[in-house]
Write a protein that holds these residues in place. Structure first.
Motif, mmCIF file in Angstrom:
data_model
loop_
_atom_site.group_PDB
_atom_site.id
_atom_site.type_symbol
_atom_site.label_atom_id
_atom_site.label_comp_id
_atom_site.label_asym_id
_atom_site.label_seq_id
_atom_site.Cartn_x
_atom_site.Cartn_y
_atom_site.Cartn_z
ATOM 1 N N TRP A 1 -3.335 5.647 -4.615
ATOM 2 C CA TRP A 1 -4.032 4.637 -4.413
ATOM 3 C C TRP A 1 -5.278 4.185 -5.389
ATOM 4 C CZ3 TRP A 1 -3.574 2.714 0.566
ATOM 5 C CH2 TRP A 1 -2.383 4.010 1.455
ATOM 6 N N ILE A 2 -5.375 4.941 -6.430
ATOM 7 C CA ILE A 2 -6.058 4.985 -7.186
ATOM 8 C C ILE A 2 -5.576 4.181 -7.894
ATOM 9 C CG2 ILE A 2 -6.870 6.187 -9.352
ATOM 10 C CD1 ILE A 2 -7.758 8.933 -8.287
ATOM 11 N N LEU B 1 0.562 -1.384 0.316
ATOM 12 C CA LEU B 1 -0.138 0.173 0.072
ATOM 13 C C LEU B 1 0.669 1.278 -0.312
ATOM 14 C CD1 LEU B 1 -2.519 -0.362 2.237
ATOM 15 C CD2 LEU B 1 -3.033 -0.788 0.001
ATOM 16 N N THR C 1 -13.706 6.061 -8.591
ATOM 17 C CA THR C 1 -12.658 4.677 -7.720
ATOM 18 C C THR C 1 -14.297 3.971 -7.203
ATOM 19 O OG1 THR C 1 -10.837 6.314 -8.045
ATOM 20 C CG2 THR C 1 -11.094 4.080 -6.731
ATOM 21 N N VAL C 2 -15.070 4.503 -6.160
ATOM 22 C CA VAL C 2 -15.514 4.610 -5.053
ATOM 23 C C VAL C 2 -16.495 3.160 -5.873
ATOM 24 C CG1 VAL C 2 -16.969 4.544 -3.443
ATOM 25 C CG2 VAL C 2 -15.183 5.601 -3.142
ATOM 26 N N MET D 1 -15.304 0.623 -7.515
ATOM 27 C CA MET D 1 -15.252 -0.214 -6.140
ATOM 28 C C MET D 1 -16.127 -1.295 -5.531
ATOM 29 S SD MET D 1 -11.642 -0.077 -5.231
ATOM 30 C CE MET D 1 -11.246 -0.747 -3.694
ATOM 31 N N GLU E 1 1.978 5.576 -3.360
ATOM 32 C CA GLU E 1 1.818 7.320 -3.072
ATOM 33 C C GLU E 1 3.001 7.333 -2.108
ATOM 34 O OE1 GLU E 1 -0.578 8.556 -3.968
ATOM 35 O OE2 GLU E 1 -0.152 10.697 -3.182
ATOM 36 N N LEU F 1 -3.828 1.348 -7.257
ATOM 37 C CA LEU F 1 -4.731 0.160 -6.024
ATOM 38 C C LEU F 1 -5.815 -0.183 -6.166
ATOM 39 C CD1 LEU F 1 -2.403 1.311 -2.772
ATOM 40 C CD2 LEU F 1 -1.956 -1.273 -4.406
ATOM 41 N N ALA F 2 -6.432 0.983 -6.397
ATOM 42 C CA ALA F 2 -8.340 0.708 -6.903
ATOM 43 C C ALA F 2 -8.073 -0.182 -8.210
ATOM 44 C CB ALA F 2 -9.060 1.948 -6.601
ATOM 45 N N GLY G 1 -2.807 11.478 -4.292
ATOM 46 C CA GLY G 1 -3.765 10.363 -4.652
ATOM 47 C C GLY G 1 -3.441 8.892 -5.947
#
Lengths: 310, 355
Positions: free
Chosen positions: A225-226, A38, A278-279, A282, A41, A228-229, A222
């Motif tokens: 993180w995106i 993780l 992204t949310v 997911m 970033e 990773l999604a 970010g």
């Protein structure tokens, strides 16, 4: 709204999606070996600042990219030692890597904020770039975008068609069985983690050398993180990762698209769009619990201790 | 020769020694770094760790920084104990600041006694809402909590930036992205004259004590603890994973929201884009350093608050960039994770080894 405009939008979507693609390609290798990093970033920010510093002080872009790759490797090695040898929790260590990278990059780059460099120039590929529309979309980019194309194909080939890909899969699906047939599980995981670090380093360099040729604190906003999604979104499949990266790229430049329709919405509200998307993605992807369990590498996030195997 | 051996039982002693060892190693790392920067390491450490505690005013400022760290960390400690990877304290804090500010500004110059309570309530409710959505998405749609809470951090930030540039911008503010100053009626009372020690600090300490009470003295807290240490056992005992997840997540959201509204109605006094210098992320370190224990979080929050304040002072007095503090926090967490290795393992000398 005409064909030229659409070609321009797709061209920009690829440009914007490229750093996501680099990170996600590296992370998918890492996750296929069973390790969830993780810290993207933080590694990306370090890649961006070191790449910029190296390119700024030597005037050599390629050197900047190499320095960023090396930095990504070093960062991922810290992570590797902690999770592979000291059995630290992968989630917590990844977070630590991000916090560390965010702080260190701001510290290292504090004297370079606001300085600019020339950046990579686009290199149109002869003949291919003169294909109507498609040439403009795909073949008028800079070297790093072409590199991302090559890496996508290469990784697709290695993971699906080679012994190396099979080894990686064995380690990620069942490390105990892999160990039993003589595969050095920790070595494979170290290499996978470092490969991920190098790729994220390139993504960082892409931000500070190509996308916006400068350094600013937290300039990656970010994207780590995106990405990773994105790996989850793509169900760990390389082809889908590429498609997903460009879709996210499109979401990030939505304000350009909307301007094309003559709409004006607050840029601050539009800035939320990639995160909201992204949310949203997911939720759609993970809603089927069974499917995700089937697709994710089975040992993802779980430590492997060879001492317990003796 | 030394050898590493797995312990049969995790070491209780190392659980408490590990954070101290990690802090010591971080300070050694700091000394090396300051020497490399041509700064006197002893002087730097003095500014970083001692000056923030040197007089009443500085201690007050340190407590002002402790408040949001502690509120967020108490909630996160409970979440992590229940295996809920909530990284969203930062967004919940920002949501609390935004929601609270909207209500505070709506009261304007009203002298209503309800102004402050309703403002605080709005902040708490906003934090709860901001944590409820990712929780719902996780429990209903199985989406990854880490990633959704992080995304909600970014969404909250842009929402806040939009608000101070739009509906909540001070009409007489010359176009600066800031709200008007809040009226005295909506500000948190100051507890110690001559300092900025506000009511929120008391609330943060209270929250840690209450969380400790819940965790160690109630059946609910017992369930959280069992869940963290042995999930199959908890499921076998019939504890509802969903209920516990909701409980810890909403509590964390409420506390982070309170932290946010306390910042704008306490030390800041208006809504600005940079409400938080990453308190919600640092709270993750506070939670770990405090061993996921609410009372441990108090000590850890004080340490991080000293570091934050020391960082500000070091920039003014010694020209050391404040970004050093962010790096220290990461290094601290690295050392902590590394030292925790010895909770599960020990060093043995081979001539003593029996195995």
């Amino acid at each position: 709204m005409d064909a030229d405009f659409i070609a321009q939008i797709l061209f920009s979507a690829i440009k914007t999606g490229t750093p996501l693609l680099f990170i996600a390609l590296g992370e998918v290798i890492c996750e296929k070996s069973g390790v969830l990093n993780l810290g993207q970033e933080g590694m990306m920010l370090m890649g961006a600042v070191v790449g910029f510093l190296a390119a700024y002080s030597t005037g050599n872009m390629a050197f900047g990219v190499l320095a960023a790759m090396a930095m990504g490797c070093v960062m991922s090695l810290i992570f590797g030692v902690l999770v592979l040898h000291l059995g630290a929790n992968q989630v917590a260590t990844g977070l630590a890597l991000t916090i560390f990278g965010t702080g260190l990059s701001a510290f290292v780059g504090s004297d370079f904020v606001g300085k600019t460099i020339q950046g990579f120039n686009p290199i149109p590929i002869p003949y291919l770039s003169s294909i109507p529309y498609l040439g403009k979309i795909l073949f008028e980019h800079d070297l790093l975008v072409y590199l991302s194309f090559i890496m996508t194909v290469l990784i697709m080939y290695v993971t699906n068609k080679t012994r190396l890909g099979l080894t990686l899969k064995a380690v990620g699906e069942n490390p105990n069985a892999a160990n039993a047939i003589g595969i050095k599980v920790l070595r494979v995981r170290y290499l996978a983690i470092m490969f991920g670090g190098a790729m994220t380093g390139i993504a960082g360099a892409y931000m500070s050398l190509v996308y916006t040729p400068m350094w600013a604190e937290n300039m990656t906003a970010g994207r780590g993180w995106i990405a990773l999604a994105l790996v989850v979104f793509a169900s760990w499949r390389v082809g889908r990762i590429m498609l997903g990266a460009y879709l996210f790229g499109l979401a990030s430049i939505m304000h350009l698209v909307l301007q094309g329709f003559g709409w004006t919405i607050s840029t601050n509200l539009l800035a939320m769009l990639p995160y909201v998307a992204t949310v949203f993605v997911m939720v759609i992807i993970s809603a089927d619990k069974f499917k995700e369990k089937l697709l994710a590498p089975r040992s993802l996030g779980k430590p492997f201790d060879p001492r317990h195997m003796a | 020769m030394m050898r590493i051996q797995a312990r049969t039982q995790p070491s209780q002693l190392m659980t408490f020694v590990s954070p101290l060892l990690a802090i010591a190693l971080t300070l050694i790392f700091g000394c090396i770094l300051f020497s490399a920067l041509d700064k006197n390491p002893i002087e730097a450490l003095h500014v970083l760790l001692i000056t923030p505690l040197s007089d009443g005013y500085n201690v007050g400022e340190m407590l002002v920084k402790m408040c949001p760290l502690l509120l967020c960390a108490v909630g996160l400690s409970l979440c992590y104990r229940a295996n809920m990877w909530n990284i969203g304290a930062e967004g919940q804090l920002l949501a609390g600041a935004l929601g609270g500010s909207a209500v505070a500004l709506a009261f304007g110059d009203s002298t209503s006694a309800l102004a402050l309570p309703l403002t605080l309530l709005a902040g708490v409710a906003s934090g709860v809402a901001w944590s409820a959505v990712p929780t719902y998405l996780k429990l209903r749609f199985n989406s990854n909590l880490i990633l959704t809470t992080i995304m909600f951090n970014y969404i909250a930030f842009y929402l806040l930036v939009w608000a101070v540039n739009g509906p909540l911008r001070d009409p007489d503010g010359y176009g600066f992205p800031e709200s008007a100053m809040f009226s005295d009626q909506t500000m948190l009372p100051i507890l110690v004259a001559g300092t900025r020690i506000h009511l929120g600090i008391l609330l943060s300490l209270l929250s840690a004590v209450v969380a400790w009470f819940i965790l160690s003295k109630t059946h609910l807290g017992f369930q959280v603890r069992v869940f963290g240490s042995d999930e199959p056992a908890a499921t076998y005992a019939g504890f509802s994973s969903k209920k516990l997840s909701w409980f810890v997540m909403l509590l964390a959201g409420a506390l982070a929201g309170l932290a946010g509204v306390c910042e704008v109605t306490g030390p800041i006094g208006q809504l600005v884009p940079n409400v938080s210098p990453g308190y919600g992320y640092s709270a993750i370190i506070v939670a770990y350093l405090g061993r996921l224990h609410p009372l441990g979080a108090i000590i850890a929050a004080i340490f991080l608050a000293v570091l934050y304040m020391g960082g500000d002072l070091a920039q003014i007095q010694m020209n050391i960039p404040t970004a050093v503090i962010g790096m220290f926090q990461g290094v601290l967490l690295f050392f902590l994770l590394a030292c925790d290795f010895f909770i599960r393992n020990r060093l043995v000398f081979t001539h003593q080894a029996t195995a």
